[in-house]
Design a protein around this motif. Structure first.
Motif, PDB file in Angstrom:
ATOM      1  N   THR A 151       4.585  -4.840  -8.666  1.00  0.00           N
ATOM      2  CA  THR A 151       4.047  -4.191  -9.865  1.00  0.00           C
ATOM      3  C   THR A 151       3.690  -2.747  -9.514  1.00  0.00           C
ATOM      4  OG1 THR A 151       1.691  -4.613  -9.481  1.00  0.00           O
ATOM      5  CG2 THR A 151       2.951  -6.371 -10.551  1.00  0.00           C
ATOM      6  N   ILE A 152       3.256  -2.029 -10.511  1.00  0.00           N
ATOM      7  CA  ILE A 152       2.707  -0.696 -10.262  1.00  0.00           C
ATOM      8  C   ILE A 152       1.220  -0.682 -10.594  1.00  0.00           C
ATOM      9  CG2 ILE A 152       4.881   0.543 -10.563  1.00  0.00           C
ATOM     10  CD1 ILE A 152       3.941   1.194 -13.449  1.00  0.00           C
ATOM     11  N   ASN A 153       0.598  -1.867 -10.573  1.00  0.00           N
ATOM     12  CA  ASN A 153      -0.819  -2.014 -10.891  1.00  0.00           C
ATOM     13  C   ASN A 153      -1.667  -1.796  -9.645  1.00  0.00           C
ATOM     14  OD1 ASN A 153      -0.128  -2.694 -13.515  1.00  0.00           O
ATOM     15  ND2 ASN A 153      -0.086  -4.888 -13.045  1.00  0.00           N
ATOM     16  N   GLU A 154      -2.398  -0.684  -9.617  1.00  0.00           N
ATOM     17  CA  GLU A 154      -3.306  -0.423  -8.494  1.00  0.00           C
ATOM     18  C   GLU A 154      -4.508  -1.337  -8.638  1.00  0.00           C
ATOM     19  OE1 GLU A 154      -6.040   3.140  -6.605  1.00  0.00           O
ATOM     20  OE2 GLU A 154      -4.503   3.666  -8.065  1.00  0.00           O
ATOM     21  N   CYS A 155      -4.819  -2.085  -7.578  1.00  0.00           N
ATOM     22  CA  CYS A 155      -5.929  -3.036  -7.652  1.00  0.00           C
ATOM     23  C   CYS A 155      -7.048  -2.713  -6.666  1.00  0.00           C
ATOM     24  CB  CYS A 155      -5.424  -4.453  -7.453  1.00  0.00           C
ATOM     25  SG  CYS A 155      -4.532  -4.708  -5.920  1.00  0.00           S
ATOM     26  N   ALA A 156      -6.816  -1.784  -5.737  1.00  0.00           N
ATOM     27  CA  ALA A 156      -7.843  -1.394  -4.774  1.00  0.00           C
ATOM     28  C   ALA A 156      -7.453  -0.047  -4.174  1.00  0.00           C
ATOM     29  CB  ALA A 156      -7.972  -2.446  -3.669  1.00  0.00           C
ATOM     30  N   TYR A 157      -8.420   0.584  -3.521  1.00  0.00           N
ATOM     31  CA  TYR A 157      -8.107   1.841  -2.841  1.00  0.00           C
ATOM     32  C   TYR A 157      -9.089   2.091  -1.713  1.00  0.00           C
ATOM     33  CZ  TYR A 157     -12.056   4.114  -5.169  1.00  0.00           C
ATOM     34  OH  TYR A 157     -13.307   4.446  -5.597  1.00  0.00           O
ATOM     35  N   VAL A 158      -8.684   3.006  -0.838  1.00  0.00           N
ATOM     36  CA  VAL A 158      -9.524   3.524   0.242  1.00  0.00           C
ATOM     37  C   VAL A 158      -9.424   5.035   0.137  1.00  0.00           C
ATOM     38  CG1 VAL A 158      -9.750   3.738   2.744  1.00  0.00           C
ATOM     39  CG2 VAL A 158      -9.108   1.534   1.729  1.00  0.00           C
ATOM     40  N   HIS A 208      -7.703  11.651   2.934  1.00  0.00           N
ATOM     41  CA  HIS A 208      -6.761  10.535   3.040  1.00  0.00           C
ATOM     42  C   HIS A 208      -7.096   9.489   1.982  1.00  0.00           C
ATOM     43  CE1 HIS A 208      -5.085  12.079   6.747  1.00  0.00           C
ATOM     44  NE2 HIS A 208      -6.326  12.363   7.103  1.00  0.00           N
ATOM     45  N   ARG A 209      -6.065   8.974   1.345  1.00  0.00           N
ATOM     46  CA  ARG A 209      -6.242   7.938   0.321  1.00  0.00           C
ATOM     47  C   ARG A 209      -5.120   6.928   0.471  1.00  0.00           C
ATOM     48  NH1 ARG A 209      -8.839   7.501  -4.890  1.00  0.00           N
ATOM     49  NH2 ARG A 209      -7.740   6.005  -6.188  1.00  0.00           N
ATOM     50  N   ILE A 210      -5.499   5.669   0.494  1.00  0.00           N
ATOM     51  CA  ILE A 210      -4.535   4.573   0.530  1.00  0.00           C
ATOM     52  C   ILE A 210      -4.769   3.740  -0.723  1.00  0.00           C
ATOM     53  CG2 ILE A 210      -3.751   2.537   1.777  1.00  0.00           C
ATOM     54  CD1 ILE A 210      -4.938   3.795   4.331  1.00  0.00           C
ATOM     55  N   LYS A 211      -3.715   3.579  -1.515  1.00  0.00           N
ATOM     56  CA  LYS A 211      -3.794   2.772  -2.726  1.00  0.00           C
ATOM     57  C   LYS A 211      -3.205   1.398  -2.431  1.00  0.00           C
ATOM     58  CE  LYS A 211      -3.182   6.634  -5.920  1.00  0.00           C
ATOM     59  NZ  LYS A 211      -2.341   7.153  -7.012  1.00  0.00           N
ATOM     60  N   VAL A 212      -3.824   0.365  -2.982  1.00  0.00           N
ATOM     61  CA  VAL A 212      -3.341  -1.011  -2.827  1.00  0.00           C
ATOM     62  C   VAL A 212      -2.856  -1.484  -4.193  1.00  0.00           C
ATOM     63  CG1 VAL A 212      -3.932  -3.368  -2.154  1.00  0.00           C
ATOM     64  CG2 VAL A 212      -5.029  -1.427  -0.991  1.00  0.00           C
ATOM     65  N   PHE A 213      -1.628  -2.012  -4.220  1.00  0.00           N
ATOM     66  CA  PHE A 213      -1.010  -2.476  -5.457  1.00  0.00           C
ATOM     67  C   PHE A 213      -0.688  -3.966  -5.350  1.00  0.00           C
ATOM     68  CE2 PHE A 213       0.043   1.979  -4.991  1.00  0.00           C
ATOM     69  CZ  PHE A 213      -0.155   2.498  -6.258  1.00  0.00           C
ATOM     70  N   LEU A 214      -0.678  -4.652  -6.491  1.00  0.00           N
ATOM     71  CA  LEU A 214      -0.176  -6.014  -6.534  1.00  0.00           C
ATOM     72  C   LEU A 214       1.321  -5.969  -6.270  1.00  0.00           C
ATOM     73  CD1 LEU A 214      -1.999  -7.339  -9.710  1.00  0.00           C
ATOM     74  CD2 LEU A 214      -2.487  -7.942  -7.332  1.00  0.00           C
ATOM     75  N   ALA A 215       1.824  -6.924  -5.523  1.00  0.00           N
ATOM     76  CA  ALA A 215       3.249  -6.966  -5.185  1.00  0.00           C
ATOM     77  C   ALA A 215       4.098  -6.975  -6.449  1.00  0.00           C
ATOM     78  CB  ALA A 215       3.561  -8.189  -4.338  1.00  0.00           C
ATOM     79  N   THR A 269       0.834  -1.191   0.000  1.00  0.00           N
ATOM     80  CA  THR A 269       0.000   0.000   0.000  1.00  0.00           C
ATOM     81  C   THR A 269       0.871   1.244   0.000  1.00  0.00           C
ATOM     82  OG1 THR A 269      -0.171   0.247   2.401  1.00  0.00           O
ATOM     83  CG2 THR A 269      -1.758  -1.216   1.348  1.00  0.00           C
ATOM     84  N   LYS A 270       0.324   2.301  -0.539  1.00  0.00           N
ATOM     85  CA  LYS A 270       0.972   3.617  -0.527  1.00  0.00           C
ATOM     86  C   LYS A 270      -0.094   4.635  -0.174  1.00  0.00           C
ATOM     87  CE  LYS A 270       5.088   2.828  -2.552  1.00  0.00           C
ATOM     88  NZ  LYS A 270       6.333   3.118  -1.972  1.00  0.00           N
ATOM     89  N   ASP A 271       0.275   5.579   0.694  1.00  0.00           N
ATOM     90  CA  ASP A 271      -0.659   6.659   0.946  1.00  0.00           C
ATOM     91  C   ASP A 271      -0.452   7.719  -0.132  1.00  0.00           C
ATOM     92  OD1 ASP A 271       1.816   7.320   1.944  1.00  0.00           O
ATOM     93  OD2 ASP A 271       1.082   8.311   3.721  1.00  0.00           O
ATOM     94  N   ASP A 272      -1.521   8.377  -0.494  1.00  0.00           N
ATOM     95  CA  ASP A 272      -1.496   9.351  -1.580  1.00  0.00           C
ATOM     96  C   ASP A 272      -1.715  10.740  -1.003  1.00  0.00           C
ATOM     97  OD1 ASP A 272      -1.724  10.804  -3.892  1.00  0.00           O
ATOM     98  OD2 ASP A 272      -3.319   9.579  -4.761  1.00  0.00           O
ATOM     99  N   PHE A 273      -0.655  11.525  -0.938  1.00  0.00           N
ATOM    100  CA  PHE A 273      -0.737  12.860  -0.351  1.00  0.00           C
ATOM    101  C   PHE A 273      -1.416  13.857  -1.283  1.00  0.00           C
ATOM    102  CE2 PHE A 273       3.025  10.987   1.722  1.00  0.00           C
ATOM    103  CZ  PHE A 273       2.581  11.059   3.024  1.00  0.00           C
ATOM    104  N   ILE A 274      -1.440  13.579  -2.566  1.00  0.00           N
ATOM    105  CA  ILE A 274      -2.002  14.512  -3.531  1.00  0.00           C
ATOM    106  C   ILE A 274      -3.528  14.503  -3.491  1.00  0.00           C
ATOM    107  CG2 ILE A 274      -2.152  15.060  -5.992  1.00  0.00           C
ATOM    108  CD1 ILE A 274       0.691  13.875  -6.245  1.00  0.00           C
TER     109      ILE A 274
END
Length: 167
Positions: A48-55, A39-46, A30-35
């Motif tokens: 890869t840079i493919n985002e597969c989910a978010y909060v 608050h946004r947390i992106k979930v990526f496949l290990a 996961t990566k938090d997205d400051f932009i």
């Protein structure tokens, strides 16, 4: 049944974590997205840079709530402001209910009357992470097809309790 592990300290400090499976292999990160607004947390496949989910945090007149999404599934979770107890209102295409303590990561997520996911925290040695016993959030997900949406929901409930408005 699938099992996911998250190191508690990493999540509490950074919102950017690695998520491991029962064999100790990293399956998501996961990566938090400051932009983003809120608050946004992106979930990526290990690996890869493919985002597969978010909060994503959303704000309404009643306060903030969190949207969670994974692939084609989407929902929101917010505090039940009408209850004096720790209760949540979940808007999802299925009937979901949280029983337990969402703040301390000790709860069961029910789909109707059946448990969909059990979440707990304990001192645990994540498989494959030798000599690294730490407080760990453990997600036991009943169906392999619910792994990603279960992870997104758990992160949304975490974010709601960490960043959401308390009344």
């Amino acid at each position: 049944m699938a099992k996911l592990f998250i190191k508690a300290k990493d999540l509490e400090e950074y919102d950017s974590v690695r998520v491991f499976n029962e064999r100790g292999k990293e399956v998501y990160y996961t990566k938090d997205d400051f932009i983003a607004t809120g608050h946004r947390i992106k979930v990526f496949l290990a690996e890869t840079i493919n985002e597969c989910a978010y909060v994503q945090e959303k704000v309404s007149r009643e306060g903030s709530y969190f949207e969670f999404a994974a692939r084609d599934k989407f929902g929101t979770v917010e505090r039940d402001t009408m209850s004096r107890h720790q209760r949540y209102v979940i808007d999802y295409d299925e009937d979901l209910e949280v029983e337990g303590d969402g703040v301390s990561w000790r709860y069961v997520l029910y789909r109707g009357a059946l448990p969909m996911m059990t979440v707990r925290n304990e001192m645990y040695l994540i498989p494959g992470q030798a000599l690294n016993m730490c407080e760990t959030y453990i997600l036991d997900i009943d169906s392999d097809s619910d792994v990603l949406i279960g992870l997104a929901f758990a992160l949304a409930l975490y974010a709601l309790n960490k960043y959401g408005d308390f009344f």
